[in-house]
Design an enzyme around this catalytic site. Structure first.
Site, PDB file in Angstrom:
ATOM      1  N   GLU A  91      -9.648   1.090  -8.935  1.00 52.29           N
ATOM      2  CA  GLU A  91     -10.263   2.409  -8.527  1.00 52.29           C
ATOM      3  C   GLU A  91     -11.556   2.235  -8.719  1.00 52.29           C
ATOM      4  O   GLU A  91     -12.171   1.541  -9.613  1.00 52.29           O
ATOM      5  CB  GLU A  91      -9.796   3.424  -9.203  1.00 52.29           C
ATOM      6  CG  GLU A  91      -8.563   3.720  -9.107  1.00 52.29           C
ATOM      7  CD  GLU A  91      -7.989   4.436  -7.517  1.00 52.29           C
ATOM      8  OE1 GLU A  91      -8.625   4.282  -6.714  1.00 52.29           O
ATOM      9  OE2 GLU A  91      -7.008   5.165  -7.547  1.00 52.29           O
ATOM     10  N   HIS A 101     -10.813   1.209  -2.955  1.00 53.03           N
ATOM     11  CA  HIS A 101     -10.036   0.282  -3.932  1.00 53.03           C
ATOM     12  C   HIS A 101      -9.447  -0.683  -3.295  1.00 53.03           C
ATOM     13  O   HIS A 101      -9.031  -0.691  -2.166  1.00 53.03           O
ATOM     14  CB  HIS A 101      -9.254   1.334  -4.730  1.00 53.03           C
ATOM     15  CG  HIS A 101      -8.075   1.855  -3.938  1.00 53.03           C
ATOM     16  ND1 HIS A 101      -7.477   3.062  -4.084  1.00 53.03           N
ATOM     17  CD2 HIS A 101      -7.042   1.345  -2.961  1.00 53.03           C
ATOM     18  CE1 HIS A 101      -6.445   3.253  -3.226  1.00 53.03           C
ATOM     19  NE2 HIS A 101      -6.105   2.158  -2.838  1.00 53.03           N
TER      20      HIS A 101
HETATM   21  C1  F6R Z   1      -1.151  -1.425  -1.993  1.00 54.90           C
HETATM   22  C2  F6R Z   1      -2.478  -1.398  -2.604  1.00 54.90           C
HETATM   23  C3  F6R Z   1      -3.696  -0.544  -2.039  1.00 54.90           C
HETATM   24  C4  F6R Z   1      -3.561  -0.203  -0.489  1.00 54.90           C
HETATM   25  C5  F6R Z   1      -4.286   0.840  -0.092  1.00 54.90           C
HETATM   26  C6  F6R Z   1      -4.546   1.133   1.472  1.00 54.90           C
HETATM   27  O1  F6R Z   1      -0.372  -2.403  -2.768  1.00 54.90           O
HETATM   28  O2  F6R Z   1      -2.992  -2.241  -3.289  1.00 54.90           O
HETATM   29  O3  F6R Z   1      -4.894  -1.062  -2.182  1.00 54.90           O
HETATM   30  O4  F6R Z   1      -3.852  -1.287   0.309  1.00 54.90           O
HETATM   31  O5  F6R Z   1      -4.392   2.072  -0.856  1.00 54.90           O
HETATM   32  O6  F6R Z   1      -3.188   1.883   1.695  1.00 54.90           O
HETATM   33  P1  F6R Z   1      -2.593   1.855   3.040  1.00 54.90           P
HETATM   34  O7  F6R Z   1      -2.302   0.855   3.667  1.00 54.90           O
HETATM   35  O8  F6R Z   1      -1.332   2.966   3.109  1.00 54.90           O
HETATM   36  O9  F6R Z   1      -3.825   3.039   3.890  1.00 54.90           O
END
Ligand code: F6R
Length: 242
Positions: free
Chosen positions: A143, A138
């Site tokens: 998703e 995503h």
């Molecule tokens: C957050 C977002 C998500 C995150 C992804 C990765 O604004 O849009 O797409 O970039 O879920 O999250 P982390 O960086 O916590 O692994």
């Protein structure tokens, strides 16, 4: 798609910060698309550090965040509004009125989605969009299965996304089930996109992304159709750690 391989999270964060700072200096009125989560935290630390030491100014910059949980009040420490204030906005000189996130609290959700699209449009479109990537591919909260022509919309979070984000909450049950997110088309309308990935949890997603197959079943694969994408990825996410 330009790939910058870096050693670790720290180098990823530094490189990303250098890129953003250079853009802000080139265009003080930059419209900056921002992400939340663990991935950009180091980038934001570097931006704050540079603002303090070198005086890079964000007074004319506009920011537009990718997404927000539905149902969490802004004041909740897990809201993305609170995340952005705590991790960046309160520590640089960006004007509060120039920082934008979609609202997860509006009763009329479709009106909020349309209003957020209009806001981005009126700002002149996003110049540089920062992205992380979910383990399931995503981007934003788009998703798997999200149409590539989607605009800002409400989405049901995947079970895997809620599980991945449960680390910030007291329990899995507390993780919201829905979010409001820029659509794939909204993200793809950015003039430039910088995707950051670090750590072994991202190995599968990065390997799928770099395979080059373009499918709505793997949202980040849309990026192959964008003319100006940079991926800053560390050795762990590339599975190159010895
Ligand atoms: C957050 C977002 C998500 C995150 C992804 C990765 O604004 O849009 O797409 O970039 O879920 O999250 P982390 O960086 O916590 O692994």
């Amino acid at each position: 798609m330009k790939i910058i391989k870096v050693k670790d999270y720290q180098e990823m964060s530094q490189k990303a910060a250098e890129l953003i700072i250079a853009q802000v200096k080139k265009n003080p009125k930059l419209v900056l698309g921002l992400a939340t989560g663990s991935t950009p935290e180091g980038l934001y630390k570097n931006l704050i550090e540079d603002h303090r030491s070198n005086g890079t100014t964000y007074k004319q910059v506009t920011t537009c965040n990718l997404d927000e949980y539905i149902g969490l009040p802004k004041e909740d420490h897990n809201s993305y509004y609170a995340f952005m204030k705590g991790h960046l906005f309160d520590h640089i000189d960006v004007l509060a009125e120039n920082t934008n996130l979609p609202s997860g609290e509006k009763e009329d959700r479709s009106a909020e989605c349309a209003a957020y699209e209009a806001l981005i449009h009126e700002a002149g479109g996003i110049d540089v969009q920062v992205l992380g990537i979910g383990g399931n591919g995503h981007i934003g909260f788009n998703e798997p299965g999200t149409p590539f022509d989607s605009l800002t919309h409400i989405i049901e979070l995947d079970a895997s996304t809620r599980e991945a984000n449960a680390r910030f909450f007291n329990s899995l049950e507390e993780v919201p089930t829905q979010a409001i997110t820029m659509g794939i088309q909204t993200i793809m309308s950015a003039k430039e996109i910088v995707l950051l990935a670090s750590g072994t949890a991202k190995v599968e997603a990065i390997s799928k992304l770099l395979s080059g197959e373009i499918t709505e079943a793997f949202p980040a694969s849309c990026l192959h159709q964008h003319p100006n994408v940079t991926i800053i990825v560390d050795e762990a996410a590339l599975n190159e750690n010895k």
